[in-house]
Every structure is written in structure tokens, then in C-alpha cells.
Motif scaffolding. Structure first.
Motif, PDB file in Angstrom:
ATOM      1  N   GLN A 156       0.812  -1.211   0.000  1.00  0.00           N
ATOM      2  CA  GLN A 156       0.000   0.000   0.000  1.00  0.00           C
ATOM      3  C   GLN A 156       0.850   1.269   0.000  1.00  0.00           C
ATOM      4  OE1 GLN A 156      -3.535  -0.145   2.639  1.00  0.00           O
ATOM      5  NE2 GLN A 156      -2.868  -2.216   3.154  1.00  0.00           N
ATOM      6  N   ILE A 157       1.919   1.245  -0.775  1.00  0.00           N
ATOM      7  CA  ILE A 157       2.805   2.407  -0.843  1.00  0.00           C
ATOM      8  C   ILE A 157       2.069   3.631  -1.375  1.00  0.00           C
ATOM      9  CG2 ILE A 157       4.822   3.358  -2.073  1.00  0.00           C
ATOM     10  CD1 ILE A 157       6.138   0.595  -1.805  1.00  0.00           C
ATOM     11  N   ASP A 158       1.179   3.438  -2.330  1.00  0.00           N
ATOM     12  CA  ASP A 158       0.489   4.571  -2.958  1.00  0.00           C
ATOM     13  C   ASP A 158      -0.882   4.846  -2.359  1.00  0.00           C
ATOM     14  OD1 ASP A 158       2.569   5.115  -4.827  1.00  0.00           O
ATOM     15  OD2 ASP A 158       1.927   3.380  -6.000  1.00  0.00           O
ATOM     16  N   SER A 159      -1.123   4.364  -1.154  1.00  0.00           N
ATOM     17  CA  SER A 159      -2.444   4.532  -0.533  1.00  0.00           C
ATOM     18  C   SER A 159      -2.614   5.916   0.087  1.00  0.00           C
ATOM     19  CB  SER A 159      -2.642   3.467   0.555  1.00  0.00           C
ATOM     20  OG  SER A 159      -1.705   3.665   1.605  1.00  0.00           O
ATOM     21  N   THR A 160      -3.853   6.281   0.282  1.00  0.00           N
ATOM     22  CA  THR A 160      -4.174   7.537   0.973  1.00  0.00           C
ATOM     23  C   THR A 160      -3.640   7.509   2.396  1.00  0.00           C
ATOM     24  OG1 THR A 160      -6.188   7.753  -0.342  1.00  0.00           O
ATOM     25  CG2 THR A 160      -6.063   9.070   1.668  1.00  0.00           C
ATOM     26  N   GLU A 163       0.002   8.436   2.411  1.00  0.00           N
ATOM     27  CA  GLU A 163       0.152   9.884   2.219  1.00  0.00           C
ATOM     28  C   GLU A 163      -0.126  10.641   3.520  1.00  0.00           C
ATOM     29  OE1 GLU A 163       0.714  13.560   0.325  1.00  0.00           O
ATOM     30  OE2 GLU A 163       1.075  11.557  -0.527  1.00  0.00           O
ATOM     31  N   LYS A 194       7.505   9.327  -2.887  1.00  0.00           N
ATOM     32  CA  LYS A 194       6.429   9.989  -2.168  1.00  0.00           C
ATOM     33  C   LYS A 194       6.968  11.039  -1.200  1.00  0.00           C
ATOM     34  CE  LYS A 194       2.515   8.107  -1.424  1.00  0.00           C
ATOM     35  NZ  LYS A 194       1.890   8.447  -2.713  1.00  0.00           N
ATOM     36  N   THR A 197       7.769  14.281  -2.962  1.00  0.00           N
ATOM     37  CA  THR A 197       6.625  15.149  -3.282  1.00  0.00           C
ATOM     38  C   THR A 197       6.238  16.025  -2.093  1.00  0.00           C
ATOM     39  OG1 THR A 197       4.925  13.534  -2.606  1.00  0.00           O
ATOM     40  CG2 THR A 197       5.722  13.415  -4.892  1.00  0.00           C
TER      41      THR A 197
END
Length: 262
Positions: A156-160, A163, A194, A197
Motif C-alpha cells: 500500500q505504498i500509494d495509498s491515501t 500519504e 512519495k 513530493t
């Protein structure tokens, strides 16, 4: 088989140490490797020192039983809590990993650096002694990355949620004017895109991967253990939990992955 042809062994509390494995296999392309992902017991950073030591012994003996000629403890928490015992107990070289506090202390201009690491690493004696060796004028802001390893292990690296956690952990450091961020867990290099960013290009992100690979090569050379034949390497990975995330991380590499209870 000559001992030089035996594999380099690596273990971690999961898949994060593959960031170290990639550096090692790139620097030493003829070396065979064995990698042990103890994912069912991740994260080690939430465990007691006694538990971490017990798991590190188990992992070490697994690799030694498969003829590892050197063992890379590809986990900051296991290094800081167990490597002294492992070195005293077993008759192979051990390479440890600790947060790159010293390099960060040398590059900072604002005299403020951040470190994102597990609770087990930040609370260890080795971390305390390492952080005490840098310029006393440098302020170190410590942040426990609670929840990050679990999300990485679950793909789940790109999960909300990822973030949200990164924003919560990094924004206070940015407000304190850090200009270097140390990644104190081998899982965390997978978060660099991430993190960038959030922190931008003005903050140096420092991890230990290449330095660990170079040290591994140096110790192999010093002990006459380096593979000198230009062989096609065999890379064997063992994981004691669902292997799907590990397969994705290794999809561009020639590696065998086996799910195995250990």
C-alpha cells in the motif's frame, strides 16, 4: 564447492531489505544470494529487545544452514539490537545497518536534520552512541514511522493512508527547517518518490544502501570470500507470508521466491 561460491545471506523483518539486496547485487553481479523475509513478524521495531534478538538468531541459523558465507543484517532494528550478540556467537562476518546520521551531520547547512525510523531503532543503545558522535551543534529531530512498514509490507505504498502518515511525520520536521532527512529503516527507500513530493528537492534524503553494499564487498575481499568467477548468479528468496508484494518488487530481476514457514 569453494567457499567463495557460497551465497551472501541477508535477512530483514520483511521485504524492506530488498533495497539493500539490490545495491549488493548491482555492485557484485557474480555473487549468489539468499534473502530471508520474516514478514509474518514485521515490524521488528514494535517488539522488545529480547524478541528481536530471538528472531535474529532464528534468521541467522536459517541462512547458515544454507551455507551463507557472510550475513547482512538488512534491518536497522535487528542491527541495533542484535548484531553484537550475533558477531560474538557465530563464526561468519556480519554486516550491520545503522541510520546514516554521520553523513547527514556533515552535509547539513541549517544544523538541523531529521530521522525517520522505527521505535526499536531510535530506542537502541547503538543509535544513541551513533547520534552522539556528530557535531553537538546539530539538532536531530527523531520521528517514529509507526505504520509505514505495515503499509509497505501490504503493498500500500500509494495509498491515501500512506500519504496521510508521511504528511504527519514530515511536516513538523520541515517546519523546524531540516535540510537532510535520514531514512532509518530499510523499508523506507521505497517511499522516496512519495517523500520527495512532500519535502521537495532542497532536502537531501540519505539512506545506507550503497554504503552497506560497499562494506559488504570490502569485508568479503578482506576475508578472501569474494566470488572471482564470472558466474550467472542464483538469487533465492524465502518469505513466510504472502509473497505477492515481494514478487512485484523483484519482477525485473532473475530471482526465485519461495513461501516457507520459518
Amino acid at each position: 564447492m569453494k567457499i567463495q561460491e557460497h551465497p551472501i545471506g541477508l535477512f530483514d523483518s520483511g521485504i524492506g531489505g530488498t533495497s539493500i539486496w539490490k545495491e549488493i547485487s548491482e555492485l557484485m553481479p557474480y555473487e549468489h544470494t539468499l534473502y530471508l523475509a520474516d514478514s509474518k513478524n514485521a515490524p521488528y521495531g514494535q517488539r522488545s529487545k529480547e524478541e528481536i534478538l530471538e528472531l535474529s538468531i532464528k534468521n541467522t541459523e536459517f541462512l547458515l544452514n544454507r551455507n551463507a558465507k557472510i550475513i547482512v543484517v538488512a534491518c536497522n532494528t535487528a542491527t541495533t539490537n542484535a548484531i553484537n550478540y550475533l558477531r560474538q556467537t557465530y563464526d561468519v562476518p556480519f554486516i550491520g545497518i545503522e541510520p546514516a546520521i554521520k553523513p547527514a551531520g556533515l552535509v547539513t547547512q541549517t544544523k538541523t536534520i531529521g530521522i525517520l525510523a522505527t521505535k526499536g531503532t531510535l530506542n537502541s543503545e547503538l543509535f544513541e552512541s551513533t547520534s552522539g558522535k556528530i557535531d553537538p551543534e546539530v539538532t536531530i529531530l527523531e520521528q517514529v514511522g509507526e505504520g509505514l512498514v505495515d503499509l509497505i509490507e501490504n503493498g500500500q505504498i500509494d495509498s491515501t493512508e500512506m500519504e496521510t502518515l508521511l504528511q504527519r511525520y514530515l511536516q513538523p520536521m520541515l517546519q523546524e527547517n531540516i535540510d537532510a532527512l535520514v531514512l532509518g529503516c530499510t523499508h523506507y527507500p521505497y517511499l522516496i518518490p512519495k517523500i520527495k513530493t512532500i519535502v521537495g528537492d532542497q532536502i537531501q534524503i540519505i539512506d545506507s544502501g550503497l554504503a552497506v553494499a560497499r562494506q559488504t564487498k570490502n569485508i568479503l575481499q578482506q576475508n578472501n570470500l569474494l566470488q572471482t568467477e564470472q558466474t550467472i548468479p542464483k538469487h533465492q528468496f524465502y518469505i513466510n507470508k504472502d509473497a505477492s508484494v515481494l514478487h512485484r518488487l523483484l519482477e525485473n530481476f532473475q530471482a526465485k521466491v519461495e513461501e516457507k514457514d520459518f
